[in-house]
Structure formats: C-alpha cells, structure tokens
Design a protein around this motif. Structure first.
Motif, mmCIF file in Angstrom:
data_model
loop_
_atom_site.group_PDB
_atom_site.id
_atom_site.type_symbol
_atom_site.label_atom_id
_atom_site.label_comp_id
_atom_site.label_asym_id
_atom_site.label_seq_id
_atom_site.Cartn_x
_atom_site.Cartn_y
_atom_site.Cartn_z
ATOM 1 N N GLY A 1 0.809 -1.211 0.000
ATOM 2 C CA GLY A 1 0.000 0.000 0.000
ATOM 3 C C GLY A 1 0.839 1.257 0.000
ATOM 4 N N MET A 2 1.910 1.252 0.770
ATOM 5 C CA MET A 2 2.752 2.448 0.875
ATOM 6 C C MET A 2 3.519 2.704 -0.420
ATOM 7 N N THR A 3 3.938 1.646 -1.084
ATOM 8 C CA THR A 3 4.644 1.812 -2.361
ATOM 9 C C THR A 3 3.724 2.460 -3.397
ATOM 10 N N GLU A 4 2.494 1.988 -3.462
ATOM 11 C CA GLU A 4 1.536 2.576 -4.402
ATOM 12 C C GLU A 4 1.178 4.005 -4.001
ATOM 13 N N GLY B 1 -4.957 10.978 -9.979
ATOM 14 C CA GLY B 1 -6.334 10.514 -9.829
ATOM 15 C C GLY B 1 -6.449 9.009 -9.695
ATOM 16 N N GLY B 2 -7.401 8.542 -8.889
ATOM 17 C CA GLY B 2 -7.616 7.107 -8.689
ATOM 18 C C GLY B 2 -6.634 6.466 -7.747
ATOM 19 N N ALA B 3 -5.948 7.264 -6.927
ATOM 20 C CA ALA B 3 -4.915 6.716 -6.045
ATOM 21 C C ALA B 3 -5.513 5.746 -5.025
ATOM 22 N N SER B 4 -6.648 6.100 -4.452
ATOM 23 C CA SER B 4 -7.252 5.240 -3.429
ATOM 24 C C SER B 4 -7.574 3.860 -3.983
ATOM 25 N N MET B 5 -8.111 3.806 -5.182
ATOM 26 C CA MET B 5 -8.463 2.523 -5.785
ATOM 27 C C MET B 5 -7.218 1.680 -6.042
ATOM 28 N N ARG B 6 -6.156 2.313 -6.523
ATOM 29 C CA ARG B 6 -4.923 1.563 -6.792
ATOM 30 C C ARG B 6 -4.283 1.060 -5.503
ATOM 31 N N ILE B 7 -4.333 1.870 -4.459
ATOM 32 C CA ILE B 7 -3.773 1.444 -3.172
ATOM 33 C C ILE B 7 -4.546 0.243 -2.633
ATOM 34 N N ASP B 8 -5.875 0.317 -2.692
ATOM 35 C CA ASP B 8 -6.699 -0.816 -2.242
ATOM 36 C C ASP B 8 -6.380 -2.073 -3.037
ATOM 37 N N ARG B 9 -6.254 -1.903 -4.351
ATOM 38 C CA ARG B 9 -5.985 -3.057 -5.215
ATOM 39 C C ARG B 9 -4.615 -3.662 -4.900
ATOM 40 N N SER B 10 -3.622 -2.825 -4.659
ATOM 41 C CA SER B 10 -2.275 -3.318 -4.352
ATOM 42 C C SER B 10 -2.274 -4.136 -3.065
ATOM 43 N N MET B 11 -2.980 -3.643 -2.052
ATOM 44 C CA MET B 11 -3.027 -4.385 -0.785
ATOM 45 C C MET B 11 -3.861 -5.652 -0.920
ATOM 46 N N ASP B 12 -4.912 -5.603 -1.726
ATOM 47 C CA ASP B 12 -5.717 -6.816 -1.956
ATOM 48 C C ASP B 12 -4.880 -7.907 -2.616
ATOM 49 N N VAL B 13 -4.057 -7.533 -3.578
ATOM 50 C CA VAL B 13 -3.186 -8.511 -4.244
ATOM 51 C C VAL B 13 -2.187 -9.096 -3.252
ATOM 52 N N ALA B 14 -1.623 -8.236 -2.395
ATOM 53 C CA ALA B 14 -0.670 -8.712 -1.389
ATOM 54 C C ALA B 14 -1.348 -9.677 -0.413
#
Length: 232
Positions: free
Chosen positions: A94-97, A110-123
C-alpha cells in the motif's frame, strides 16, 4: 477340539508387525500408503501450526509499531522494500503505491485510493495462498484414507475366505489371522483420517482469522491514506 483350537489361536502372534508381515502384497501396499499419508499429514499439521504462530507474532509486533505514532514514511523506510513479515508486506504494497501516486509537485494522481486498495488486496491474496497451502492435502487424507483402509480390509477378508477354502476349516486358528490383518488396514485408515479432519477444520479456522486480520489492517490503513489524500 475346542480346547485345541483355542490353544492354536493363542500361539498366533497378533502384534502389528506380525499382522503386517503375514498380509498379502496388496494389503501391505495399502498399509504403507496409509502410514505415509499419516506421516505426511502430521508433518503438514506441525508445519502449519508453526507458520500460523509466526504469522500472528509478526502481526502483533508490526501493528504495535504501526500504531505507535511513528510517521508512515519513517516506518516504510525502516521496513525496507523486501519485508519478511506478512502484515509488513501488505503495508509495503500500500505504501509503495501511495508514493507512486504522487506527482513531483506533491499532487496526487487521480484514482490513487483505488490503486492502493488493489495493491493491498493482491498482497493479501498472495499471503492467503501461502497460508492455505497444504490444507487441501489434509482434506484429501481425511476424506480418502478411510476408504483406502476399507479397500485393504475387503482384500484381506477375501484372502481370509480363500484360506478357509484351502484349509477346509472355519476354526478360529484359520479365520482369526486373516480377519485381524484385514481390520488392521481399516484401523490405519482411521488413524490417518481422524487427525487430518480435526486439524483441517482447526487450521482452516486459524487461517481465516489471520487473513481477516490482514484485511482489517488493510482497511484501516487505506482509510488513513484516503484521509491524507483528501486533505492534500
């Protein structure tokens, strides 16, 4: 005659090794398969217990550091790009994203929150796959071992009837060894299956709780980052 039959039956060795040695090749293979399955199952159980205990310990230590008030950037730098802890890996994802979602002028893409959520979901998904690896083996042993043991029992009883036909006798000295060998296969099947079923249920529950703690942490962390994005 009865006394003589009982005397002959008492002379027969009914120890597990003797029953195994007297069994036919097919029944021996079934017994060996069940012993290997039991050993493999217990090795998986012990390994998973250690893995889950380590995962809970790592989560507890990291969350203490996370909620200590230390700045997230400092915690991220201290953790490094290749953390060993599972919760740390979710945090780093999450922090990297989060850092990638900022332009050089400090503005957020734009869309940072969605990408952060997605990155942590993948992890989290990667950690879940690793935590649950080996559990299907326990489920397989628990569901199939009794039937494998029953197969050995059927073969053993068939051989006992063959022995009865060859000896032309149904006295205890003829019947008892074959029946005992056959039932040993069923016993080994239950010996492998019962612990596998019990610990599969327990370990599955433990795994679900650990994964739920990762998801809870990711939600709380995403809320913090989202708040900072809104403030920016």
């Amino acid at each position: 005659m009865e006394t003589e039959t009982l005397a002959l039956a008492q002379e027969i060795d009914f120890s597990m090794w003797a029953l195994f040695a007297r069994a036919t090749l097919t029944v021996k293979l079934v017994m060996l398969l069940l012993l290997v399955a039991s050993f493999w199952g217990w090795a998986t159980i012990i390994n998973k217990h250690r893995q889950y205990a380590r995962a809970r310990r790592e989560t507890r230590v990291f969350e203490e550091a996370f909620w200590s008030g230390e700045p997230l950037d400092s915690l991220y730098d201290d953790t490094g790009p290749a953390p060993t802890g599972r919760t740390e890996r979710v945090f780093v994802a999450g922090m990297t994203e989060w850092r990638r979602s900022h332009r050089q002028d400090g503005g957020a893409i734009g869309g940072a929150s969605m990408r952060i959520d997605r990155s942590m979901d993948v992890a989290i998904q990667k950690e879940a796959e690793d935590l649950q690896r080996g559990l299907p083996l326990l489920a397989t042993i628990g569901s199939t071992a009794p039937f494998v043991g029953l197969f050995g029992t059927v073969i053993g009883i068939m051989n006992a009837f063959v022995e009865i036909g060859q000896q032309q006798s149904t006295n205890l000295a003829v019947v008892a060894p074959g029946i005992a060998e056959a039932l040993l296969a069923t016993g080994l099947g239950l010996f492998a299956a019962i612990p596998a079923v019990i610990f599969y249920n327990k370990l599955s529950s433990d795994s679900d709780r650990i994964i739920a703690s990762y998801e809870s942490f990711a939600d709380e962390f995403a809320t913090i980052l989202s708040r900072q994005l809104d403030a920016a």
